[in-house]
Scaffold this motif. Sequence first.
Motif, short mmCIF file in Angstrom:
data_model
loop_
_atom_site.label_atom_id
_atom_site.label_comp_id
_atom_site.label_asym_id
_atom_site.label_seq_id
_atom_site.Cartn_x
_atom_site.Cartn_y
_atom_site.Cartn_z
N UNK A 406 -23.74 33.50 3.16
CA UNK A 406 -22.29 33.65 3.43
C UNK A 406 -21.57 32.80 3.12
N UNK A 407 -21.86 31.88 1.96
CA UNK A 407 -20.92 30.80 1.39
C UNK A 407 -21.13 29.44 2.12
N UNK A 408 -21.87 29.41 2.95
CA UNK A 408 -22.38 28.01 3.80
C UNK A 408 -23.62 27.65 3.35
N UNK A 409 -23.54 26.17 3.14
CA UNK A 409 -24.67 25.49 2.58
C UNK A 409 -25.81 25.63 3.88
N UNK A 410 -27.20 26.23 3.30
CA UNK A 410 -28.26 26.38 4.16
C UNK A 410 -29.58 25.41 3.65
N UNK A 411 -29.94 24.54 4.47
CA UNK A 411 -31.00 23.33 3.83
C UNK A 411 -32.51 23.97 4.21
N UNK A 412 -33.15 24.21 3.18
CA UNK A 412 -34.61 24.40 3.44
C UNK A 412 -35.14 23.44 4.11
N UNK A 413 -36.53 23.72 4.84
CA UNK A 413 -37.24 22.87 5.18
C UNK A 413 -37.79 21.80 4.20
N UNK A 414 -37.72 20.64 4.59
CA UNK A 414 -38.17 19.56 3.58
C UNK A 414 -39.46 19.62 3.16
N UNK A 415 -40.56 20.07 3.90
CA UNK A 415 -41.69 20.30 3.62
C UNK A 415 -42.13 21.51 2.27
N UNK A 416 -40.92 22.44 2.02
CA UNK A 416 -40.83 23.01 1.01
C UNK A 416 -40.11 22.30 -0.15
N UNK A 417 -39.28 21.43 0.29
CA UNK A 417 -38.46 20.71 -0.79
C UNK A 417 -38.53 19.30 -0.31
N UNK A 418 -39.79 18.46 -0.85
CA UNK A 418 -39.93 17.03 -0.14
C UNK A 418 -39.23 16.11 -1.37
N UNK A 419 -38.15 16.47 -1.94
CA UNK A 419 -37.44 15.74 -2.90
C UNK A 419 -37.09 14.39 -2.09
N UNK A 420 -36.83 14.25 -0.92
CA UNK A 420 -36.71 13.24 0.03
C UNK A 420 -37.52 12.75 0.60
N UNK A 421 -38.78 12.98 0.30
CA UNK A 421 -39.97 12.92 1.22
C UNK A 421 -39.78 13.77 2.31
N UNK A 422 -40.66 13.66 3.47
CA UNK A 422 -40.50 14.79 4.75
C UNK A 422 -41.28 13.90 5.59
N UNK A 423 -41.18 14.39 6.89
CA UNK A 423 -41.83 13.87 8.14
C UNK A 423 -41.39 12.59 8.24
N UNK A 424 -42.32 11.55 8.51
CA UNK A 424 -41.91 10.12 9.04
C UNK A 424 -41.38 9.16 7.98
N UNK A 425 -41.65 9.52 6.80
CA UNK A 425 -41.27 8.80 5.76
C UNK A 425 -39.97 9.41 4.93
N UNK A 426 -39.37 10.08 5.77
CA UNK A 426 -38.11 10.86 5.21
C UNK A 426 -37.06 9.79 4.64
N UNK A 427 -36.75 10.05 3.46
CA UNK A 427 -35.68 8.84 2.98
C UNK A 427 -34.47 8.46 3.82
#
Length: 487
Positions: A406-427
Amino acid sequence: MAIEDPSIIMVILVLLSIFFTLIYFTTRVHCTCEICHAYITSSWSIQFDNLCDWYTHLLKNSPTKTIHIHVLHNTITSNHQSVEYMLKTQFENYPKGKPFSAILGDFLGNGIFNVDGDSWRFQRKMACLELGKMSMRSHALEVVKHEIDRRLIPLVSSFSQKQNGVLDLQDVFRRFSFDVICKFSFGYDPNCLDKSLPVSELAMSFDLASKLSAQRAMTPSPLVWKIKRILNIGSEKRLKESIKMVNTFAQEVIRQRNKLGSCSTHEDLLSRFMASTKDPNYLRDIVISFLLAGRDTVASALTGLFWLLAQHPVVITAIRAEALMGPPNGKLHELHYLQAVVYEGMRLFPPIQFNSKFCQKDDTFPDGTFIKKGTRVTYHPYAMGRMETIWGPDCLSFKPERWLKDGVFYQETPFKYPVFQAGHRMCLGKEMALVEIKSVVLSLLQRFDIELVVPILTPRFSPGLTANFTGGLPVRVSERRDRRDKT
């Protein structure tokens, strides 16, 4: 001491090649499977332009989305459940590991990206504390805005006025991000984005150190580069020389910061860290780590994104239309379509294509894959961005709308999108990097039309710790007609 006599070097290299061949066949896993044969012979390159594209092909065709490269003792996965298991559920069992730390140790030392345990926790806590301060965020915005307004725009504008002027955007983005991270982190201005495009020996040495450090991981045995390092020959000699240049820079920056005295009134990040320690080795590693994080990743993300934008004028039009409405209160994060564009760009071209850990004790992934103690385990953001199981049948399409509801940014779980890492080492620098990237995209697209000099069907990547286009990103730029008409 370096060995200079060519005849002696030749004899040593012949003996080493025989020695390493014996080491290889006595210590590596003997495997005749199709994947290992293709890796050893490089026959994959007949069909694929890049190793990461071959890995993506293999992962797509794996029922578990996990594969084994037996000769490398490497398990590679694009299964998001396994990624979450590794980075969160069983975090302590999958550290960076001593083999990884050894490969990058000469370059990164004991910086945050190359350590585990208490040292990592301390550095992360310090970085989180400082980067979370509003004063630091404001300082970062000021640095980015100044670099864009006073240097980036004038430089690109000068090329737009040249007939058939070709500009390498990748080189420009690397210069821009290098200036920004140096000014923000150390209070030092290398002025790489001057209109004369000066050659920076520091930047060149940093690039070479990054490239050669990454190549260590590609040798059949760590003994290869370790013995070359002892003898100070070949790539290890060049690596040593490039790191020496980088160290000289780091030491000078630290010396200049020390001369300023009290850190409480200084805005740069290094001065804040120096309030807690005076250890020169620790501070040196901090300098190198922030250079790597703030320069190469941002430049890589921008390069991949502008390659995509140049082929999707409809997306550019949509970005400009959203910008005309203006971000409420000047807040970039309110430009939801722009945010979606940036995320979509990094889905297809993540700055760091893969990330490795080492298994501490025998384990089993959620997909059923057994992981033996000591195995290198790699999750692959580049491949994950191309998985139909995660992104659907249009996963290869550049489609920012997939991030909007609906025109609003929706962020996927970082574990499907680990571009900035994910979990305890998130960027920790994620938000800062996003602001920097979005600011550059908006500033350039509002003022210029950009076209590729030669359309590239598939980019080729150069060896390194981050993804870089071989041959750069040559473009032609021209000021937008409506802006010319107003002047």
